[in-house]
Design a protein around this motif. Structure first.
Motif, PDB file in Angstrom:
ATOM      1  N   PRO A 203       0.882  -1.405  -0.006  1.00 57.98           N
ATOM      2  CA  PRO A 203      -0.372  -0.123   0.331  1.00 57.98           C
ATOM      3  C   PRO A 203       0.574   1.347  -0.011  1.00 57.98           C
ATOM      4  CG  PRO A 203      -1.113  -1.726   1.846  1.00 57.98           C
ATOM      5  CD  PRO A 203       0.500  -2.533   1.183  1.00 57.98           C
ATOM      6  N   GLU A 204       1.793   1.226   0.527  1.00 56.33           N
ATOM      7  CA  GLU A 204       2.798   2.462   1.031  1.00 56.33           C
ATOM      8  C   GLU A 204       3.395   2.413  -0.552  1.00 56.33           C
ATOM      9  OE1 GLU A 204       4.070   2.373   5.628  1.00 56.33           O
ATOM     10  OE2 GLU A 204       5.441   1.579   3.910  1.00 56.33           O
ATOM     11  N   MET A 205       4.168   1.273  -1.174  1.00 53.66           N
ATOM     12  CA  MET A 205       4.559   1.560  -2.423  1.00 53.66           C
ATOM     13  C   MET A 205       3.479   1.738  -3.437  1.00 53.66           C
ATOM     14  SD  MET A 205       5.076   0.274  -5.766  1.00 53.66           S
ATOM     15  CE  MET A 205       4.373  -1.437  -5.510  1.00 53.66           C
ATOM     16  N   LEU A 206       2.026   1.403  -3.520  1.00 47.88           N
ATOM     17  CA  LEU A 206       1.592   1.931  -4.646  1.00 47.88           C
ATOM     18  C   LEU A 206       0.919   3.822  -4.507  1.00 47.88           C
ATOM     19  CD1 LEU A 206      -1.017  -1.115  -4.646  1.00 47.88           C
ATOM     20  CD2 LEU A 206       0.970  -0.626  -6.468  1.00 47.88           C
ATOM     21  N   ALA A 207       0.709   4.131  -2.754  1.00 40.71           N
ATOM     22  CA  ALA A 207       0.055   5.522  -3.045  1.00 40.71           C
ATOM     23  C   ALA A 207       1.284   6.644  -3.210  1.00 40.71           C
ATOM     24  CB  ALA A 207       0.237   5.589  -1.291  1.00 40.71           C
ATOM     25  N   SER A 208       2.803   5.654  -3.119  1.00 42.02           N
ATOM     26  CA  SER A 208       3.450   7.016  -3.434  1.00 42.02           C
ATOM     27  C   SER A 208       4.220   6.774  -4.991  1.00 42.02           C
ATOM     28  CB  SER A 208       5.142   5.917  -3.281  1.00 42.02           C
ATOM     29  OG  SER A 208       5.529   5.234  -3.990  1.00 42.02           O
ATOM     30  N   LEU A 209       3.213   6.132  -5.937  1.00 46.66           N
ATOM     31  CA  LEU A 209       3.197   5.859  -7.485  1.00 46.66           C
ATOM     32  C   LEU A 209       2.829   6.992  -7.965  1.00 46.66           C
ATOM     33  CD1 LEU A 209       2.784   1.948  -8.196  1.00 46.66           C
ATOM     34  CD2 LEU A 209       5.014   3.870  -8.472  1.00 46.66           C
ATOM     35  N   ALA A 210       1.550   8.016  -7.428  1.00 45.01           N
ATOM     36  CA  ALA A 210       0.562   8.985  -7.906  1.00 45.01           C
ATOM     37  C   ALA A 210       1.751  10.363  -7.127  1.00 45.01           C
ATOM     38  CB  ALA A 210      -0.527   9.387  -6.422  1.00 45.01           C
ATOM     39  N   GLU A 211       2.679  10.166  -6.226  1.00 45.34           N
ATOM     40  CA  GLU A 211       3.410  11.488  -6.094  1.00 45.34           C
ATOM     41  C   GLU A 211       3.764  11.899  -7.282  1.00 45.34           C
ATOM     42  OE1 GLU A 211       6.029  10.380  -3.229  1.00 45.34           O
ATOM     43  OE2 GLU A 211       4.596   9.734  -1.805  1.00 45.34           O
ATOM     44  N   ASP A 212       4.005  13.412  -7.281  1.00 43.23           N
ATOM     45  CA  ASP A 212       4.088  14.295  -8.608  1.00 43.23           C
ATOM     46  C   ASP A 212       5.636  13.678  -8.975  1.00 43.23           C
ATOM     47  OD1 ASP A 212       1.653  15.744  -8.505  1.00 43.23           O
ATOM     48  OD2 ASP A 212       3.097  17.615  -8.382  1.00 43.23           O
ATOM     49  N   GLN A 249      -5.668  -3.087 -17.021  1.00 46.85           N
ATOM     50  CA  GLN A 249      -4.352  -2.130 -16.562  1.00 46.85           C
ATOM     51  C   GLN A 249      -3.444  -2.042 -18.101  1.00 46.85           C
ATOM     52  OE1 GLN A 249      -4.210  -5.534 -14.720  1.00 46.85           O
ATOM     53  NE2 GLN A 249      -5.809  -5.032 -14.041  1.00 46.85           N
ATOM     54  N   PRO A 250      -3.190  -1.001 -18.343  1.00 53.24           N
ATOM     55  CA  PRO A 250      -2.166   0.084 -19.706  1.00 53.24           C
ATOM     56  C   PRO A 250      -1.152  -1.400 -19.682  1.00 53.24           C
ATOM     57  CG  PRO A 250      -2.017   1.470 -18.118  1.00 53.24           C
ATOM     58  CD  PRO A 250      -2.835   0.587 -17.364  1.00 53.24           C
ATOM     59  N   PHE A 251      -0.085  -1.673 -20.829  1.00 46.92           N
ATOM     60  CA  PHE A 251       1.280  -1.964 -21.033  1.00 46.92           C
ATOM     61  C   PHE A 251       1.799  -1.491 -19.530  1.00 46.92           C
ATOM     62  CE2 PHE A 251       0.665  -3.098 -25.170  1.00 46.92           C
ATOM     63  CZ  PHE A 251      -0.786  -4.990 -24.476  1.00 46.92           C
ATOM     64  N   CYS A 252       2.263  -0.363 -19.575  1.00 52.20           N
ATOM     65  CA  CYS A 252       3.023   0.120 -18.065  1.00 52.20           C
ATOM     66  C   CYS A 252       2.124   0.212 -16.730  1.00 52.20           C
ATOM     67  CB  CYS A 252       3.585   1.435 -19.451  1.00 52.20           C
ATOM     68  SG  CYS A 252       2.806   2.833 -19.329  1.00 52.20           S
ATOM     69  N   GLY A 253       2.045  -0.863 -16.846  1.00 47.99           N
ATOM     70  CA  GLY A 253       1.020  -0.733 -15.130  1.00 47.99           C
ATOM     71  C   GLY A 253       1.457   0.023 -13.651  1.00 47.99           C
ATOM     72  N   TYR A 254       1.958   0.409 -14.175  1.00 49.15           N
ATOM     73  CA  TYR A 254       3.080   1.308 -13.268  1.00 49.15           C
ATOM     74  C   TYR A 254       2.206   2.580 -12.413  1.00 49.15           C
ATOM     75  CZ  TYR A 254       6.291  -2.271 -11.244  1.00 49.15           C
ATOM     76  OH  TYR A 254       7.375  -3.290 -11.895  1.00 49.15           O
ATOM     77  N   LEU A 255       1.134   3.313 -13.168  1.00 49.09           N
ATOM     78  CA  LEU A 255       1.169   4.360 -13.759  1.00 49.09           C
ATOM     79  C   LEU A 255      -0.318   4.328 -12.993  1.00 49.09           C
ATOM     80  CD1 LEU A 255       0.367   5.584 -17.289  1.00 49.09           C
ATOM     81  CD2 LEU A 255       1.909   6.028 -15.439  1.00 49.09           C
ATOM     82  N   PRO A 256      -0.383   5.297 -11.385  1.00 53.13           N
ATOM     83  CA  PRO A 256      -1.353   4.732 -11.333  1.00 53.13           C
ATOM     84  C   PRO A 256      -3.068   5.504 -11.370  1.00 53.13           C
ATOM     85  CG  PRO A 256      -0.419   7.549 -10.598  1.00 53.13           C
ATOM     86  CD  PRO A 256       0.083   6.475 -11.338  1.00 53.13           C
ATOM     87  N   ALA A 257      -4.197   4.674 -10.661  1.00 49.82           N
ATOM     88  CA  ALA A 257      -5.705   4.911 -11.466  1.00 49.82           C
ATOM     89  C   ALA A 257      -5.552   5.616 -10.398  1.00 49.82           C
ATOM     90  CB  ALA A 257      -6.066   3.293 -10.972  1.00 49.82           C
ATOM     91  N   SER A 258      -5.493   6.203  -9.557  1.00 46.10           N
ATOM     92  CA  SER A 258      -5.663   7.784  -9.270  1.00 46.10           C
ATOM     93  C   SER A 258      -5.570   8.952  -9.828  1.00 46.10           C
ATOM     94  CB  SER A 258      -5.070   8.120  -7.744  1.00 46.10           C
ATOM     95  OG  SER A 258      -3.852   7.954  -7.873  1.00 46.10           O
TER      96      SER A 258
END
Length: 528
Positions: A203-212, A249-258
């Motif tokens: 959860p911490e890692m996935l939340a960080s993906l939305a940071e600028d 998810q897109p191929f570059c699935g690290y992009l956050p859905a948020s």
């Protein structure tokens, strides 16, 4: 040293840390009595990625004082599980089977699977609904390994195990595994830029993906590139409404859905990617990682039975020796098809960078048609399969005029592109599959309006095809494993079963005839 190597297995001891660093106490109850066996993958041999991925996994598990070992492949892992049944590791109560291509193992999930095993007394536990790249293959009680001998992975599909519903994918909707080289590149970039990444919970890692800072890195495919953003529609200045990515998810699935990346103009219907890579840096994302995905791909939609390759309507109006040019042709499969089918034609394959050696009878041309002239009345037929969506909007008119100039009088431009108007394209968020490459997503209505008053072209024909449905078993199989809800995964499994019965392609053909494909094929004729 953290890892010792002996034969095909590299064992990492739980009381050691790389570089002599501190040993942390596990925050996960009982996981210090778990032993992780990770199956390697040959794909990680590209650019020496295997050592970097293993270092990341080692740092992550050692942080929680978890013993683990790397096996060369799944066969070596199976053999190792059989060995552990006869020679158990002292103090280890559970064996966790993991694919090394899933580097972000969710340790909370492992804890839950262990608890379920204790309650159900099953001989193994599986999981469903975890974010891809965080799941484990199975958790096995060490005391019950003897019941699974001789062990093979097929035993895990016997229906005898407990199923743990772990619906993190319904909350985050990401794709973190490394089975696409583009995602592998993004993973390595994240690991390089952020030292504490192995220490974060899922959860911490996935939340960080939305940071600028992280989001900018991800939308540049792991590079630090210039970007542009749209405050309004570049075509009509209409208001842009974000489109949520909620089904796949897109191929570059690290992009956050948020943080939605695609936006639809409420006035004209054009869909744009914002932010997107600046045009002067676009060439940098078509790199060795992108090329490697092409090299290993087995998808080739160009054959005599494909609607893409049916030129019966235009052939009577073309000269006997046709000069053709395929734009953005990738590894050249379409040009190879043309030469094999029409050996008398003069066939030219092109791309921004040639990704494969030219085949006999096919010319190859390095060409950036978004910047440089193609030629004057040089070709009778120009094609662009899944290409124009890779062009920034403000380059679109130049590209159209460039193609018009290169065509002989009465020549044809045939192109395909994702059709946002089609329900098949919207299903499973297929239209949003390929950021940061797809800057625009068109629809049939938008394209028809755009070319209706064109001074260069007339619309000669419109057809529909579907990359998605042509490979329905794989796409729906993928959706059955990765969609964010149990309901959608069940729907994907059901649709896969339907198309498995469509052995004569009658369902696919009927859908295409009714305008329901993931792509539109538009044929434009040069006005004289």
């Amino acid at each position: 040293m953290l890892c010792s190597t002996s034969g095909p297995i590299r064992i990492c001891l739980k009381n050691e840390m790389a570089g002599g660093g501190p040993v942390f106490q596990s925050s996960d109850m009982g996981l210090h009595k778990h032993h992780f066996c990770l199956a390697g993958n040959d794909r990680l041999g590209f650019e020496g990625a295997a050592a970097k991925v293993e270092d990341f996994v080692t740092a992550r598990l050692s942080h929680h004082v978890i013993s683990h070992e790397f096996c060369d492949d799944w066969s070596a892992l199976e053999a190792r599980i059989r060995e552990l049944a006869n020679s158990p590791i002292p103090g280890i109560e559970h064996i966790v089977i993991v694919d090394v291509m899933n580097p972000f193992t969710d340790l909370d999930l492992v804890t839950r699977m262990t608890e379920v095993l204790e309650r159900t007394q099953r001989s193994f536990a599986l999981c469903d609904g975890a974010v891809p790249g965080t799941e484990v293959r199975a958790v096995l009680p060490a005391a019950k390994l003897a019941l699974l001998q001789p062990f093979t992975l097929d035993l895990l599909d016997s229906g005898a195990g407990a199923i743990v519903r772990w619906e993190t994918q319904s909350e985050y909707n990401n794709q973190l595994n490394l089975y696409k080289y583009k995602r592998l590149k993004m993973f390595l970039a994240l690991a390089q830029h952020f030292d504490d990444l192995p220490l974060l919970s899922v959860p911490e890692m996935l939340a960080s993906l939305a940071e600028d800072k992280l989001f900018e890195l991800l939308t540049s495919f792991g590079d630090e590139l210039r970007q542009i953003s749209y405050s309004c529609c570049p075509h009509c200045a209409g208001h842009l409404e974000p489109l949520p990515n909620t089904m796949s998810q897109p191929f570059c699935g690290y992009l956050p859905a948020s943080r939605p990346l695609y936006h639809e103009c409420e006035s004209c219907g054009l869909v744009v990617q914002s932010p997107s890579v600046h045009e002067d840096d676009v060439h940098l994302i078509y790199d060795k990682w992108d090329k490697q995905d092409f090299v290993v791909s087995t998808n080739n939609p160009y054959n005599k039975n494909s609607i893409r390759c049916d030129f019966s309507k235009i052939l009577p109006t073309l000269p006997s020796k046709i000069r053709t040019l395929d734009l953005g042709g990738g590894v050249g499969n379409f040009s190879k098809f043309l030469h094999a089918t029409y050996p008398e034609w003069d066939v030219t394959h092109s791309d921004f960078e040639i990704k494969a050696t030219a085949s006999e009878g096919v010319s190859a041309r390095t060409l950036d048609f978004t910047r440089n002239p193609i030629g004057t009345a040089q070709y009778d037929l120009i094609t662009a399969w899944e290409v124009i969506e890779h062009v920034h909007y403000h380059k679109l008119q130049f590209v159209v005029e460039n193609i018009w100039e290169a065509l002989s009088p009465g020549g044809y431009f045939v192109f395909s592109t994702p059709d946002f108007d089609s329900p098949v394209s919207k299903s499973f968020d297929f239209y949003a599959l390929c950021p940061p490459f797809h800057y625009l997503v068109f629809g049939e209505r938008w394209l028809s309006n755009y070319f209706a008053n064109s001074e260069q072209f007339e619309i000669f024909d419109v057809k529909h095809c579907s990359d998605f449905l042509d490979d329905a078993l794989n796409w729906y199989g993928y959706g059955g494993k990765t969609c964010p809800s149990m309901a959608m995964r069940g729907t994907a499994d059901l649709l896969r079963a339907v198309f498995e019965l469509d052995t004569d392609n009658s369902i696919r053909d009927r859908l295409a005839a009714d305008g329901m494909g993931t792509e539109i094929i538009m044929t434009l004729r040069k006005k004289v």
